[in-house]
Design a protein around this motif. Structure first.
Motif, mmCIF file in Angstrom:
data_model
loop_
_atom_site.group_PDB
_atom_site.id
_atom_site.type_symbol
_atom_site.label_atom_id
_atom_site.label_comp_id
_atom_site.label_asym_id
_atom_site.label_seq_id
_atom_site.Cartn_x
_atom_site.Cartn_y
_atom_site.Cartn_z
ATOM 1 N N ASP A 1 0.848 -1.182 -0.120
ATOM 2 C CA ASP A 1 0.141 0.088 -0.050
ATOM 3 C C ASP A 1 0.940 1.265 -0.028
ATOM 4 O OD1 ASP A 1 -1.820 1.952 0.468
ATOM 5 O OD2 ASP A 1 -2.785 1.049 2.257
ATOM 6 N N SER B 1 0.287 4.158 0.682
ATOM 7 C CA SER B 1 0.114 5.204 1.666
ATOM 8 C C SER B 1 0.758 4.857 2.731
ATOM 9 C CB SER B 1 -1.165 5.479 1.845
ATOM 10 O OG SER B 1 -1.925 4.217 2.288
ATOM 11 N N LEU B 2 0.834 3.318 3.124
ATOM 12 C CA LEU B 2 1.835 2.882 4.327
ATOM 13 C C LEU B 2 3.167 3.266 4.119
ATOM 14 C CD1 LEU B 2 0.610 -0.700 4.810
ATOM 15 C CD2 LEU B 2 -0.030 1.363 5.889
ATOM 16 N N ARG C 1 4.242 5.854 2.452
ATOM 17 C CA ARG C 1 4.194 7.300 2.810
ATOM 18 C C ARG C 1 4.338 7.629 4.333
ATOM 19 N NH1 ARG C 1 0.778 11.430 -0.263
ATOM 20 N NH2 ARG C 1 -0.859 10.320 0.786
ATOM 21 N N ALA C 2 3.400 6.770 4.940
ATOM 22 C CA ALA C 2 3.318 6.991 6.392
ATOM 23 C C ALA C 2 4.719 6.717 7.094
ATOM 24 C CB ALA C 2 2.326 5.973 6.955
ATOM 25 N N GLY C 3 5.392 5.626 6.301
ATOM 26 C CA GLY C 3 6.589 5.114 6.977
ATOM 27 C C GLY C 3 7.573 6.557 6.626
ATOM 28 N N ARG C 4 7.739 7.243 5.718
ATOM 29 C CA ARG C 4 8.377 8.303 5.334
ATOM 30 C C ARG C 4 8.150 9.408 6.406
ATOM 31 N NH1 ARG C 4 8.246 9.416 -0.884
ATOM 32 N NH2 ARG C 4 9.662 11.320 -0.389
ATOM 33 N N VAL C 5 6.704 9.712 6.465
ATOM 34 C CA VAL C 5 6.431 10.719 7.492
ATOM 35 C C VAL C 5 7.097 10.520 8.787
ATOM 36 C CG1 VAL C 5 4.500 11.796 8.797
ATOM 37 C CG2 VAL C 5 4.537 11.554 6.006
ATOM 38 N N PHE C 6 6.618 9.347 9.256
ATOM 39 C CA PHE C 6 7.173 8.971 10.598
ATOM 40 C C PHE C 6 8.658 8.450 10.921
ATOM 41 C CE2 PHE C 6 2.546 8.747 10.675
ATOM 42 C CZ PHE C 6 2.487 10.026 11.382
ATOM 43 N N GLY C 7 9.371 8.803 9.838
ATOM 44 C CA GLY C 7 10.921 8.610 9.938
ATOM 45 C C GLY C 7 11.542 7.328 9.824
ATOM 46 N N ALA C 8 10.749 6.455 9.106
ATOM 47 C CA ALA C 8 11.606 4.987 9.021
ATOM 48 C C ALA C 8 12.367 5.273 7.764
ATOM 49 C CB ALA C 8 10.267 4.055 8.541
ATOM 50 N N GLN D 1 14.093 0.126 8.223
ATOM 51 C CA GLN D 1 12.639 0.136 9.023
ATOM 52 C C GLN D 1 11.661 -0.268 7.946
ATOM 53 O OE1 GLN D 1 14.023 3.772 10.700
ATOM 54 N NE2 GLN D 1 14.276 2.784 12.828
ATOM 55 N N LYS E 1 9.784 -3.237 8.982
ATOM 56 C CA LYS E 1 8.311 -2.819 9.431
ATOM 57 C C LYS E 1 7.214 -2.575 8.741
ATOM 58 C CE LYS E 1 10.567 -0.566 13.338
ATOM 59 N NZ LYS E 1 11.001 0.706 13.833
ATOM 60 N N ILE E 2 7.377 -2.541 7.461
ATOM 61 C CA ILE E 2 6.400 -2.189 6.414
ATOM 62 C C ILE E 2 6.160 -3.322 5.415
ATOM 63 C CG2 ILE E 2 5.103 -0.454 4.835
ATOM 64 C CD1 ILE E 2 6.353 1.660 6.348
#
Lengths: 286, 299
Positions: A179, A181-182, A184-191, A195, A199-200
């Protein structure tokens, strides 16, 4: 809106669990035997099936050479296990299948993940992978016999060649369909890169790996049988089938087919159970 | 008051209603002077290149916008007007083709811990519990707090969004509204300066949506972040925003930045029935009317 904001928090959304006030999940009275209902139905179902089989066979409507009684079939199975004709062959087939699947997973999973992650790797490898995925496995038998002879290596190789590509292709698909957007969420939250993978991407791909192995089992079974039937190695369930056919031993033929059926169903069910276990959010049908 | 855009340059008016929010102010680092712009976009043109067709799709053209510290800026426009592109630039996903986007005086180069985002489709990790989804926002940081501090913060964020008691639930066990609460908790848990919200309530049903808006207004009154809030609902923009940037489509340009001078709290009060609300709503609608009709086919 007339309610206050804090009240809205607890009243507007149905929730699976009580947040304080009234209970949402209530106890339901269910019979103690309810869990066994499906099993009971299956037993009765199979019982009726075997009885009809027996009756049809006894009526002599069909040539017993093609259609033996179920009682004779079970007798042949029982005798076969007692005198040691079945068990070693079953063991041979099962261990070949399991070793073949292990090798396929050990190759298919990392290569598939790599192909999913790297566009270049995908571009380079995919023509071969797709060719091998689509090629009917039987076509390889003469070549494999030429190279490897009639031994166990040939049987094992055909299982691996059958199972490895579905596993590979599924793993690749898993990585590719993560996905966005997952991510993107990883990037926003510093993965970071590592990671993001651990994690994703990998957790997302896990159910794909399982269904790849599931397909690998189905294909591997076919590979196992054609190797044993056409390879002439003199071992395995395929060999039992071949020999029973040659000897016009219909009960033995049917007994072996029954064992194969049970074996396939058991393996597939095991994987389906595992699939549900690892990815409960996908809400797969039971 | 509605100020009209003059050319591309849109200077922010005095932050009259910007911080007049209800709720007990959070003690702590209320950043800088109120009028200082924290996000500055200077004649930004953005879009996507299609190498195969050798074209580039311009999503935003020559957009200039300043967002003040602690301000709630709503961006409203028809679908496909490039409002998501704008927020993606601020987040650091997309680089502008021309012009610059600065956060705290620095050009945006990728994502950063000072900006958190709430996604329309929640973007929660389905294999993680609520608690561990919120934890995700902290655990990847190099300067992450201690384990006990992390769990304390998670608990605090979950209580802020009203999810205490659901720590061990999985996203698929929750309703859409509750999933988005998790998304909001995840974005708030690190107390970032800037909260980017990409149609956060777009996927929840109408009733939940209104409740979520009310709660969000309450939460932001407490946490006092700078918020950039994308929506295609004019009502939502007017109800939540200190200012509303109205974007036209194809390519997206800012038509006007409307100052919303309604008193807060609005959602729990009767702002929606006030004549001023209707007036602002009508005004924005008149700006977007042609756009909305034109964009209908694209939806």
């Amino acid at each position: 809106m007339t309610t206050t904001a804090s009240a809205a928090a607890t009243t507007t959304e149905p929730a699976g669990r009580p947040t304080g006030g009234s209970k949402v999940i209530e106890d339901l009275q269910v019979s103690r035997f309810a869990p066994f209902r499906n099993a009971a139905i299956t037993v009765v179902n199979l019982g009726v099936f075997f009885v009809i089989w027996e009756l049809v066979a006894r009526a002599g409507l069909l040539n017993p050479l093609f259609f033996p009684r179920i009682s004779d079939t079970f007798q042949a199975m029982y005798d076969g296990f007692r005198d040691g004709t079945i068990a070693p062959q079953l063991g041979h087939s099962l261990s070949n299948l399991l070793i073949g699947l292990l090798i396929s997973a050990a190759i298919g999973i990392p290569v598939g993940l790599f192909m999913g992650a790297s566009r270049t790797a995908d571009l380079i490898l995919s023509p071969y992978v797709w060719a091998m995925t689509s090629l009917p496995r039987v076509a390889l038998i003469p070549l494999l016999i030429l190279i490897l002879g009639f031994g166990n290596e040939m049987q094992l190789t055909i299982i691996v060649l059958s199972a490895v590509f579905p596993i590979m292709v599924n793993c690749m698909a898993g990585v590719k369909t993560v996905d966005p957007s997952l991510l993107r969420a990883g990037r926003v939250f510093g993965a970071g890169r590592l990671q993001t993978y651990s994690k994703i991407i990998l957790p997302f791909t896990l159910p794909f790996v399982i269904s790849g192995i599931n397909q690998g089992i189905a294909r591997g079974l076919v590979g196992m049988l054609i190797g044993e039937l056409l390879g002439g190695g003199g071992s395995g369930l395929g060999f039992l089938l071949d020999r029973a056919g040659d000897q016009f031993d219909a009960p033995m033929l049917y007994a072996t087919l029954l064992i194969l059926a049970v074996m396939s169903v058991a393996l597939v069910q095991l994987m389906r159970w595992l699939e549900r276990r690892v990815a409960p959010w996908r809400d797969l049908p039971a | 008051m509605a100020e009209t855009a003059t050319g591309a340059q849109l200077q922010a008016a005095a932050p009259s209603g910007a911080r007049a929010r209800a709720g007990g102010g959070r003690p702590g680092p209320v950043p800088g002077p109120l009028a200082a712009p924290v996000i500055v976009a200077r004649s930004v043109t953005a879009g996507y290149e299609n190498r195969r067709k050798k074209t580039r799709l311009i999503a935003l053209r020559d957009v200039s916008l300043e967002i003040r510290r602690g301000e709630f800026l709503a961006i409203v426009g028809p679908s496909g007007c490039g409002k998501s592109t704008f927020i993606n630039m601020v987040a650091g996903f997309v680089k502008p083709l021309e012009g610059t986007v600065e956060v705290d005086g620095q050009p945006v180069r990728g994502t950063g811990a000072d900006r958190a985002m709430v996604f329309q489709d929640y973007a929660l990790l389905p294999w993680r519990t609520v608690e561990r989804n919120v934890l995700f926002a902290m655990e990847n940081r190099r300067d992450k707090p201690s384990k006990s501090e992390q769990s304390a913060r998670v608990a605090e964020a979950l209580s802020l969004v009203g999810l205490t008691g659901f720590e061990k639930s999985y996203p698929h066990e929750l309703s859409g509204g509750m999933r988005q609460r998790v998304g909001i908790a995840r974005a708030l848990v690190t107390k970032p300066d800037i909260l980017l919200m990409d149609e956060p309530f777009g996927a929840v049903d109408a009733m939940t949506r209104e409740a979520m808006q009310a709660e969000f207004e309450r939460i932001i009154a407490q946490t006092r972040q700078t918020v950039v809030f994308i929506t295609h609902s004019i009502d939502e923009a007017v109800m939540l925003g200190d200012r509303v940037a109205v974007i036209s489509s194809r390519p997206g340009t800012i038509k006007e930045v409307v100052e919303v001078d309604l008193p807060r709290p609005r959602l729990t009060g009767d702002a929606k029935s006030s004549p001023r609300f209707t007036e602002l709503r009508e005004h924005i609608w008149s700006l977007l009317q042609d756009e909305a009709l034109g964009a209908k086919e694209a939806e």
